[in-house]
Design an enzyme around this catalytic site. Structure first.
Site, short mmCIF file in Angstrom:
data_model
loop_
_atom_site.label_atom_id
_atom_site.label_comp_id
_atom_site.label_asym_id
_atom_site.label_seq_id
_atom_site.Cartn_x
_atom_site.Cartn_y
_atom_site.Cartn_z
N LEU A 96 -70.84 6.85 -61.71
CA LEU A 96 -72.71 6.47 -61.28
C LEU A 96 -73.69 6.75 -62.68
O LEU A 96 -73.38 7.07 -63.50
CB LEU A 96 -72.87 8.25 -60.89
CG LEU A 96 -72.15 8.52 -59.22
CD1 LEU A 96 -72.36 9.58 -58.72
CD2 LEU A 96 -71.97 7.40 -58.55
N SER A 132 -75.83 -0.89 -63.82
CA SER A 132 -73.91 -1.34 -63.58
C SER A 132 -73.09 -0.49 -64.76
O SER A 132 -73.51 0.04 -65.38
CB SER A 132 -74.06 -2.80 -63.35
OG SER A 132 -72.47 -2.92 -63.69
N MET A 184 -68.67 3.56 -56.01
CA MET A 184 -67.66 3.59 -57.08
C MET A 184 -67.23 4.28 -57.89
O MET A 184 -66.57 4.20 -58.50
CB MET A 184 -67.43 2.02 -57.14
CG MET A 184 -66.52 1.44 -55.92
SD MET A 184 -66.13 -0.43 -55.88
CE MET A 184 -66.68 -1.18 -57.19
N GLY A 185 -67.98 4.98 -58.25
CA GLY A 185 -68.38 6.40 -59.31
C GLY A 185 -69.33 5.35 -60.64
O GLY A 185 -69.81 4.54 -60.45
N GLY A 196 -78.32 -0.62 -53.65
CA GLY A 196 -79.07 -1.87 -54.01
C GLY A 196 -79.58 -3.05 -54.14
O GLY A 196 -77.88 -3.55 -53.91
N GLU A 197 -80.26 -3.70 -54.55
CA GLU A 197 -80.47 -4.46 -54.47
C GLU A 197 -80.18 -5.69 -55.95
O GLU A 197 -80.09 -6.96 -55.61
CB GLU A 197 -82.23 -5.28 -54.25
CG GLU A 197 -82.76 -4.99 -52.82
CD GLU A 197 -84.27 -4.97 -52.59
OE1 GLU A 197 -85.06 -5.39 -54.05
OE2 GLU A 197 -84.83 -4.96 -51.94
N HIS A 204 -77.82 4.32 -58.99
CA HIS A 204 -76.77 5.32 -58.09
C HIS A 204 -77.87 6.41 -57.72
O HIS A 204 -78.07 6.86 -56.36
CB HIS A 204 -75.23 5.65 -58.62
CG HIS A 204 -74.94 4.19 -58.54
ND1 HIS A 204 -73.97 4.38 -60.60
CD2 HIS A 204 -73.67 3.86 -58.13
CE1 HIS A 204 -72.89 3.03 -59.72
NE2 HIS A 204 -72.83 2.99 -58.48
#
Length: 282
Positions: A33, A187, A30-31, A149-150, A37
């Site tokens: 970054l 995040s 969703m950008g 990602g976890e 990412h």
């Protein structure tokens, strides 16, 4: 670097790559970054002939309109970061109309109960939105492998279930959580934290580490009570939920099974910013 905005152009390019028998790696984002990412993109670049990165803030997975409105949008900077990794990456940046047409709405999914745990209890319709956009993107990109990602571990398990139930021909690769120097899980929402709050948010990972240390000697109820108490004593943070759950079913741990894997999950607010994290316990 190819930057595509229309799904027909993307499908045409994918068809050409398939005809050339090129393997395709896909990183949906969703950008806004960050290094997390970029680590996913690096993994795709290292194992696939071509990598597609989508940048799309998906409206159907937001249960809070204010959160959607405030979600950071940094397309120019995102493209620059991708370019620095490889100019060969294909970037897909559609509009909501391009993806959904005139009717922006979610499909209804059953994920065999995974959707009712944790995030599903607090974010109504969230996983229908996730399932809708991921399924649409998979149909457009036709990737051989897709990387997630976890940090969003429940989402990762939901997507694996989506692939299984819809017989989609894509391998889902779960990648380790990428953390800031103080342990805070990377995040896009971290950018909205004040410098002090960002520093203090290391408390979330520190709590999870203590949970892991105690997991072998204390019961789930004892640990849960302790987590609740330490959050009450921590200024500026409000605990939304803490859960020790089976890694496969995501159901709360009742009696510890010898052949089961467990994870601890936290969702908490720093002011109005919602943060999530998790850790493998065994």
């Amino acid at each position: 670097m190819q930057i595509l905005k229309e799904k027909d152009a993307l499908k045409k390019l994918v068809k050409a790559l398939k005809n050339e028998r090129k393997s395709i790696g896909f990183v949906p984002t969703m950008g806004a970054l960050h290094e997390g990412h970029l680590s996913l993109i690096k993994q795709s670049l290292s194992s696939c002939d071509k990598t597609v990165v989508s940048i799309f803030v998906n409206p159907t997975q937001f249960d809070n309109p204010a959160d959607l409105e405030k979600y950071p949008r940094t397309l120019k900077d995102d493209v620059s970061k991708i370019q620095s990794l490889s100019p060969e990456v294909i970037v897909f940046t559609p509009t909501a109309t391009e993806i959904y047409g005139d009717q922006i709405s979610s499909e209804e999914f059953s994920f065999d109960g995974l959707e009712h745990q944790m995030e599903g209890r607090f974010r109504k319709g969230h996983f229908n939105g996730v399932g809708t956009i991921v399924k649409k993107l998979f149909e457009m990109v036709e990737p051989d492998r897709a990387y997630f990602g976890e940090k969003d571990f429940q989402q990762l398990q939901i997507i694996r279930k989506l692939v299984e139930k819809n017989s989609l021909d894509v391998e889902i690769i779960g990648c380790p959580i990428y953390r800031e120097y103080n342990g805070l899980a990377r995040s896009s929402r971290n950018e909205r934290l004040s410098p002090d709050a960002r520093q203090n948010a290391a408390f979330i990972f520190q709590t999870l580490q203590k949970v892991k240390d105690d997991f072998g000697t204390k019961s789930a109820s004892e640990i849960t009570t302790w987590v609740s108490e330490v959050f009450k004593a921590q200024p500026g943070f409000e605990l939304e939920y803490f859960e020790i759950a089976d890694s496969e079913t995501l159901e709360s741990m009742k009696d510890r099974g010898s052949n089961h894997k467990y994870r601890a999950f936290i969702a908490a607010y720093s002011g109005e910013i919602r943060l999530i994290d998790n850790i493998a316990l065994n």
